[in-house]
Motif scaffolding. Sequence first.
Motif, PDB file in Angstrom:
ATOM      1  N   GLN A 129       0.828  -1.210   0.000  1.00 28.41           N
ATOM      2  CA  GLN A 129       0.000   0.000   0.000  1.00 28.41           C
ATOM      3  C   GLN A 129       0.858   1.254   0.000  1.00 28.41           C
ATOM      4  N   ALA A 130       1.956   1.228   0.725  1.00 21.88           N
ATOM      5  CA  ALA A 130       2.867   2.372   0.738  1.00 21.88           C
ATOM      6  C   ALA A 130       3.548   2.536  -0.621  1.00 21.88           C
ATOM      7  N   LEU A 131       3.905   1.435  -1.261  1.00 23.64           N
ATOM      8  CA  LEU A 131       4.564   1.499  -2.564  1.00 23.64           C
ATOM      9  C   LEU A 131       3.654   2.108  -3.633  1.00 23.64           C
ATOM     10  N   ARG A 132       2.362   1.961  -3.470  1.00 28.89           N
ATOM     11  CA  ARG A 132       1.427   2.496  -4.472  1.00 28.89           C
ATOM     12  C   ARG A 132       1.442   4.025  -4.522  1.00 28.89           C
ATOM     13  N   LYS A 133       2.002   4.645  -3.523  1.00 30.27           N
ATOM     14  CA  LYS A 133       2.094   6.104  -3.519  1.00 30.27           C
ATOM     15  C   LYS A 133       3.277   6.599  -4.348  1.00 30.27           C
ATOM     16  N   ARG A 134       4.129   5.667  -4.787  1.00 30.79           N
ATOM     17  CA  ARG A 134       5.304   6.058  -5.571  1.00 30.79           C
ATOM     18  C   ARG A 134       4.950   6.114  -7.061  1.00 30.79           C
ATOM     19  N   PRO A 135       5.081   7.271  -7.693  1.00 27.93           N
ATOM     20  CA  PRO A 135       4.714   7.385  -9.107  1.00 27.93           C
ATOM     21  C   PRO A 135       5.722   6.738 -10.049  1.00 27.93           C
ATOM     22  N   ASP A 136       6.898   6.356  -9.550  1.00 30.59           N
ATOM     23  CA  ASP A 136       7.937   5.807 -10.430  1.00 30.59           C
ATOM     24  C   ASP A 136       7.795   4.308 -10.657  1.00 30.59           C
ATOM     25  N   LEU A 137       6.873   3.645  -9.950  1.00 38.52           N
ATOM     26  CA  LEU A 137       6.727   2.199 -10.081  1.00 38.52           C
ATOM     27  C   LEU A 137       5.646   1.849 -11.108  1.00 38.52           C
ATOM     28  N   SER A 138       5.983   0.940 -12.004  1.00 38.22           N
ATOM     29  CA  SER A 138       5.030   0.481 -13.021  1.00 38.22           C
ATOM     30  C   SER A 138       4.098  -0.569 -12.423  1.00 38.22           C
ATOM     31  N   VAL A 139       2.938  -0.743 -13.078  1.00 36.00           N
ATOM     32  CA  VAL A 139       1.959  -1.742 -12.654  1.00 36.00           C
ATOM     33  C   VAL A 139       1.781  -2.757 -13.783  1.00 36.00           C
ATOM     34  N   ALA A 140       1.980  -4.018 -13.481  1.00 36.27           N
ATOM     35  CA  ALA A 140       1.806  -5.089 -14.465  1.00 36.27           C
ATOM     36  C   ALA A 140       0.381  -5.621 -14.344  1.00 36.27           C
TER      37      ALA A 140
END
Length: 280
Positions: free
Chosen positions: A174-185
């Motif tokens: 949930q915390a990682l979802r706040k990072r705009p630099d991470l892609s979603v597969a």
Amino acid sequence: MSLRPGLRAIALGIGMVLAAGPALSQTPKVQTLKAQTLKVGGTGAVTALLDQIGPAFTADTGIALDVVPGMGTSGGISAVGDGKLGVAFSGRPLRDKEVARGLKAVATWRTPFGFVTSRRGPDNFEKARIVAIYRTDRPLWPDGMPLLLHLRPSDESDYIVLGELFPGITDAFQALRKRPDLSVAATDQDNADMAERVKGSLTAATLTQIISEKRDLTFVSIDGVAVTLENYEKGSYPYAKPLYLIAPAAVSPEAQAFIAFLAKPAGEALLRRAGMIAGK
């Protein structure tokens, strides 16, 4: 030219039809039998495996297997409820609203589940360190290479399993979802594609997908134990993901044949080769 008795009878029949004249001037409609087909889909972890099972299933039953890719667990379950699929593979148990539609799990398998990377390895994680990796802003591999993560949709069944196996990891996601630099597969195939392309990648996957798709990815050992079906069966590697076969209340003859085939020695051998064994 003389005709064999069978052909002589056919020729005589044709002559009688022609002699009938106008009364039979309209060509009669010929009814053809439609080939039996079973549509199946669901979690992407088994898409390639289903393509491999199809020829053996058809040879055994005469029924064609039509594999519909890209549906995912929830999409596959919904399609079974709507009558668009005969059966679907799911990466999670049915929810109450799905059971209320008459859907049911008619078989369950398990496949070892863990973390894969594009690194050649060997690499190893201590279980206690895994959640910390996902909580770290810029995690590193032991040799100092950046450890690069990407995300999956929030309702992805892999996250449900990870949350059960590694307490605290759900909050980290949930915390990682706040990072705009991470892609979603979006799909299991997208997930593996991203992991293969990125140097130093890390993501979760099932042994079944990695084997059946012949992915260029390596599992990370956990507490010094390699991710293999043999180690899971021995109990030395305890992490697995359940896979359920979902069917409607009224199971079609084609679906019944598929369920029966997977329980036969030939079906079990194909599943085992891809890292799946029966059992809850």
